[in-house]
Scaffold this motif. Structure first.
Motif, PDB file in Angstrom:
ATOM      1  N   LYS A  33       0.821  -1.214   0.000  1.00  0.00           N
ATOM      2  CA  LYS A  33       0.000   0.000   0.000  1.00  0.00           C
ATOM      3  C   LYS A  33       0.856   1.265   0.000  1.00  0.00           C
ATOM      4  CE  LYS A  33      -0.443   0.120   4.981  1.00  0.00           C
ATOM      5  NZ  LYS A  33      -0.441  -0.940   5.888  1.00  0.00           N
ATOM      6  N   GLU A  34       2.120   1.144   0.381  1.00  0.00           N
ATOM      7  CA  GLU A  34       3.002   2.309   0.389  1.00  0.00           C
ATOM      8  C   GLU A  34       3.344   2.709  -1.049  1.00  0.00           C
ATOM      9  OE1 GLU A  34       3.231   0.433   4.275  1.00  0.00           O
ATOM     10  OE2 GLU A  34       3.582  -0.401   2.309  1.00  0.00           O
ATOM     11  N   PRO A  35       3.479   4.021  -1.299  1.00  0.00           N
ATOM     12  CA  PRO A  35       3.809   4.492  -2.654  1.00  0.00           C
ATOM     13  C   PRO A  35       5.301   4.330  -2.959  1.00  0.00           C
ATOM     14  CG  PRO A  35       3.534   6.364  -1.200  1.00  0.00           C
ATOM     15  CD  PRO A  35       3.221   5.137  -0.384  1.00  0.00           C
ATOM     16  N   ILE A  36       5.680   3.138  -3.388  1.00  0.00           N
ATOM     17  CA  ILE A  36       7.084   2.855  -3.696  1.00  0.00           C
ATOM     18  C   ILE A  36       7.189   2.352  -5.128  1.00  0.00           C
ATOM     19  CG2 ILE A  36       7.625   2.268  -1.286  1.00  0.00           C
ATOM     20  CD1 ILE A  36       7.706  -0.731  -2.390  1.00  0.00           C
ATOM     21  N   SER A  37       8.411   2.372  -5.630  1.00  0.00           N
ATOM     22  CA  SER A  37       8.753   1.726  -6.891  1.00  0.00           C
ATOM     23  C   SER A  37       9.769   0.648  -6.571  1.00  0.00           C
ATOM     24  CB  SER A  37       9.370   2.720  -7.877  1.00  0.00           C
ATOM     25  OG  SER A  37       8.451   3.741  -8.183  1.00  0.00           O
ATOM     26  N   TYR A  38       9.830  -0.381  -7.402  1.00  0.00           N
ATOM     27  CA  TYR A  38      10.792  -1.447  -7.138  1.00  0.00           C
ATOM     28  C   TYR A  38      11.257  -2.068  -8.440  1.00  0.00           C
ATOM     29  CZ  TYR A  38       6.859  -4.579  -7.944  1.00  0.00           C
ATOM     30  OH  TYR A  38       5.792  -5.225  -8.504  1.00  0.00           O
ATOM     31  N   LYS A  56       8.990   0.383   6.475  1.00  0.00           N
ATOM     32  CA  LYS A  56       7.814  -0.478   6.688  1.00  0.00           C
ATOM     33  C   LYS A  56       7.842  -1.663   5.735  1.00  0.00           C
ATOM     34  CE  LYS A  56       4.904   3.395   8.078  1.00  0.00           C
ATOM     35  NZ  LYS A  56       3.805   4.279   7.643  1.00  0.00           N
ATOM     36  N   VAL A  57       8.147  -1.384   4.482  1.00  0.00           N
ATOM     37  CA  VAL A  57       8.198  -2.446   3.478  1.00  0.00           C
ATOM     38  C   VAL A  57       9.336  -3.418   3.784  1.00  0.00           C
ATOM     39  CG1 VAL A  57       8.595  -2.919   1.022  1.00  0.00           C
ATOM     40  CG2 VAL A  57       7.097  -1.023   1.710  1.00  0.00           C
ATOM     41  N   ILE A  58      10.494  -2.883   4.154  1.00  0.00           N
ATOM     42  CA  ILE A  58      11.641  -3.736   4.482  1.00  0.00           C
ATOM     43  C   ILE A  58      11.284  -4.691   5.617  1.00  0.00           C
ATOM     44  CG2 ILE A  58      13.953  -3.713   5.518  1.00  0.00           C
ATOM     45  CD1 ILE A  58      14.409  -1.074   3.874  1.00  0.00           C
ATOM     46  N   ARG A  59      10.600  -4.203   6.624  1.00  0.00           N
ATOM     47  CA  ARG A  59      10.200  -5.054   7.750  1.00  0.00           C
ATOM     48  C   ARG A  59       9.321  -6.214   7.271  1.00  0.00           C
ATOM     49  NH1 ARG A  59      11.138  -6.066  13.261  1.00  0.00           N
ATOM     50  NH2 ARG A  59       9.438  -7.422  13.847  1.00  0.00           N
ATOM     51  N   ARG A  60       8.350  -5.913   6.414  1.00  0.00           N
ATOM     52  CA  ARG A  60       7.476  -6.972   5.886  1.00  0.00           C
ATOM     53  C   ARG A  60       8.270  -7.978   5.051  1.00  0.00           C
ATOM     54  NH1 ARG A  60       3.819  -2.798   5.066  1.00  0.00           N
ATOM     55  NH2 ARG A  60       4.033  -2.819   2.818  1.00  0.00           N
ATOM     56  N   LEU A  61       9.178  -7.476   4.240  1.00  0.00           N
ATOM     57  CA  LEU A  61       9.982  -8.370   3.410  1.00  0.00           C
ATOM     58  C   LEU A  61      10.892  -9.256   4.252  1.00  0.00           C
ATOM     59  CD1 LEU A  61      10.968  -5.932   0.517  1.00  0.00           C
ATOM     60  CD2 LEU A  61       9.184  -7.699   0.489  1.00  0.00           C
ATOM     61  N   HIS A  62      11.454  -8.694   5.302  1.00  0.00           N
ATOM     62  CA  HIS A  62      12.324  -9.468   6.197  1.00  0.00           C
ATOM     63  C   HIS A  62      11.543 -10.583   6.888  1.00  0.00           C
ATOM     64  CE1 HIS A  62      15.550 -10.338   9.031  1.00  0.00           C
ATOM     65  NE2 HIS A  62      14.644 -10.286   9.980  1.00  0.00           N
ATOM     66  N   GLU A  63      10.306 -10.326   7.241  1.00  0.00           N
ATOM     67  CA  GLU A  63       9.480 -11.326   7.927  1.00  0.00           C
ATOM     68  C   GLU A  63       8.973 -12.419   6.992  1.00  0.00           C
ATOM     69  OE1 GLU A  63       8.845 -11.707  11.160  1.00  0.00           O
ATOM     70  OE2 GLU A  63      10.090  -9.982  11.657  1.00  0.00           O
ATOM     71  N   LEU A  64       8.899 -12.144   5.712  1.00  0.00           N
ATOM     72  CA  LEU A  64       8.307 -13.075   4.753  1.00  0.00           C
ATOM     73  C   LEU A  64       8.945 -14.464   4.751  1.00  0.00           C
ATOM     74  CD1 LEU A  64       6.033 -13.186   2.675  1.00  0.00           C
ATOM     75  CD2 LEU A  64       7.679 -12.379   0.974  1.00  0.00           C
ATOM     76  N   PRO A  65      10.276 -14.601   4.721  1.00  0.00           N
ATOM     77  CA  PRO A  65      10.844 -15.953   4.749  1.00  0.00           C
ATOM     78  C   PRO A  65      10.480 -16.737   6.015  1.00  0.00           C
ATOM     79  CG  PRO A  65      12.489 -14.384   4.026  1.00  0.00           C
ATOM     80  CD  PRO A  65      11.315 -13.592   4.525  1.00  0.00           C
TER      81      PRO A  65
END
Length: 102
Positions: A33-38, A56-65
């Motif tokens: 939901k955050e306005p980012i590009s990747y 915020k996005v980094i935290r979610r990505l880190h938790e994913l594995p």
């Protein structure tokens, strides 16, 4: 706008392949939901946006594995936060390309 290079390596999995984890990360980025590009690269993923949103996005990505069975996760983050002028992934590429002499 900040640019972040992130590499997430799950440890303690049953396979040496990481492509399923990378694919899951791309799905999360596509639906954030955050306005980012990747941009996915062969060795990492580059994300850009407001630094608070990126964390915020980094935290979610880190938790994913962990959510997908990893018992340990190693995350490397490199941040380029330029504040003297606007910066983006595309602008950085154009700047280098304008200086190429082939």
């Amino acid at each position: 706008m900040a640019i972040v290079e992130i590499t997430i390596i799950p440890v303690g999995t049953s396979s040496t392949s990481l492509s399923a984890y990378v694919a899951n990360m791309q799905v999360v980025l596509a639906h954030t939901k955050e306005p980012i590009s990747y941009q996915m690269t062969p060795m990492s993923t580059i994300i850009e946006g407001d630094l608070d949103d990126l964390f915020k996005v980094i935290r979610r990505l880190h938790e994913l594995p962990f959510q997908n069975g990893a018992e340990r996760v190693s995350t490397a983050i490199k941040i380029d936060d330029r504040r003297d002028q606007p910066s983006s992934m595309q602008q950085k590429m154009r700047s280098v390309e304008s200086k190429l002499i082939l």
